[in-house]
Design an enzyme around this catalytic site. Sequence first.
Site, PDB file in Angstrom:
ATOM      1  N   HIS A  21       0.840  -1.208   0.000  1.00 26.09           N
ATOM      2  CA  HIS A  21       0.000   0.000   0.000  1.00 26.09           C
ATOM      3  C   HIS A  21       0.870   1.251   0.000  1.00 26.09           C
ATOM      4  CE1 HIS A  21      -3.496   2.552   1.354  1.00 26.09           C
ATOM      5  NE2 HIS A  21      -2.494   3.253   1.874  1.00 26.09           N
ATOM      6  N   GLU A  22       1.880   1.257   0.872  1.00 23.86           N
ATOM      7  CA  GLU A  22       2.754   2.429   0.944  1.00 23.86           C
ATOM      8  C   GLU A  22       3.628   2.561  -0.301  1.00 23.86           C
ATOM      9  OE1 GLU A  22       2.204   4.638   3.076  1.00 23.86           O
ATOM     10  OE2 GLU A  22       0.793   3.395   4.195  1.00 23.86           O
ATOM     11  N   HIS A  25       1.927   4.577  -2.797  1.00 26.84           N
ATOM     12  CA  HIS A  25       2.126   6.029  -2.638  1.00 26.84           C
ATOM     13  C   HIS A  25       3.540   6.444  -3.047  1.00 26.84           C
ATOM     14  CE1 HIS A  25      -1.667   6.544  -0.646  1.00 26.84           C
ATOM     15  NE2 HIS A  25      -1.334   5.834   0.426  1.00 26.84           N
TER      16      HIS A  25
END
Length: 440
Positions: A21-22, A25
């Site tokens: 998920h990170e 980003h």
Amino acid sequence: MLYLLGVLVVFVGIAVSIALHEIGHLVPAKLFKVRVTQYMVGFGPTLWSRTRGETEYGVKAIPLGGYIRMIGMFPPRAGDGGRLRASSSNPLHLMVEQAREESLEEVGPGDEDRVFYRLPVWKRIVVMAGGPLMNLAISAVLITLLLTVQGLSVGTPTVSQVAACANTDVADEDCDGQPASPAAEAGFEVGDTIVSVDGTPVEDWASTTYAIQNAGEQATFVVERDGSAQTLTADLVLRERPLVTAEGEPVLDDEGELVYGEVGFLGASPTVVNEPQPLTSVPPVVGEMFTGTAGIVLTLPERMVDVAQAAFGAEERDPNGPMSVVGVGRVAGEVTHDGLNGLVETAQERFWLLVSLLASLNMALFVFNLIPLLPLDGGHIAGALWEGVKKTWARVLRRPAPGPVDTAAALPVAYAVALGLLGMTVLLIYADIVRPVQIG
């Protein structure tokens, strides 16, 4: 040992999902030249970290989240360069200005064009949506593996079990005081393949069930046994049960409730096999999982009331309701250790059930993070969209372009949301300990 293995698999899966998920980003942020100072998996004290280039990569002690730190997340206050208003006596103003000041402290010489708030609106949306979209991609990949490799469980018209008596439990052989089941009385045997019911050909157990449902009190079956066809006549037992369609789907009324009716009971069970599905079956399943998860998120306040009533009262937990990481770990451990009521027994079946659980968790992370409230990703996306609307409106009216939307002003709301999420987490953990969800 199997219990601990199941818990470990799920916790590792959650940690990997958070890490990816990170990365969702991190990658677009670096592509757009934003300076990222930290990439961290977890919260609390740092257990391990290494600096590569301008970014510190690390793992923290509590693996229940993660973050990347980009410089200039909040724009300076118009007209003063973002300096703290020391004269303000409003604690909310002080909190906002302090956060704004800390955000700008990392901006060094030459970084003026590498701050997050200076990105065009669409780039900010890409950066903030990258995390949730990564979870959606993980969920879609896992669902694809489930459907194309493991396949869906499908009931075939081949009989795997014949009830000894006319009760509701096919496996119950204690028939004291009960008549024989219609299947046993008609002469059904394990291995018989039902070819037709009352002259209607059947291809699977769904069509067989539908034909039995509409047969009345008696039905004539043609079965294939040892390569030859035989005709069996069964006097069915009529019972009040949920109605199904020819495709095996439950019949629902206008309010979405099950429709009941008098249907025939035979007392035979199908042979269940896994049939791999084509890739075209994946999008509808992903869509159904998304809408189901979104329905849970949209009704979260109501569901949390139900969780509280179960935790502090005598009500049972909703098996389709929210759970904490503790509850998910417990379910994974129980399934790995004990299976699932005869439906999940082999190591392969238990593995795929854990994969299904991780797919559901990633879909939940995708939907939940899109809630348009800070500190969630959806809050930053909503701020960027609002700025885009304001700039578009200014162009239409031939007015000067407005400055960046001041997301720092929404920090009091963000802190309130964070406290609410913390309270919800504590309640779910407590409920998962004192009154866990019963599976099966």
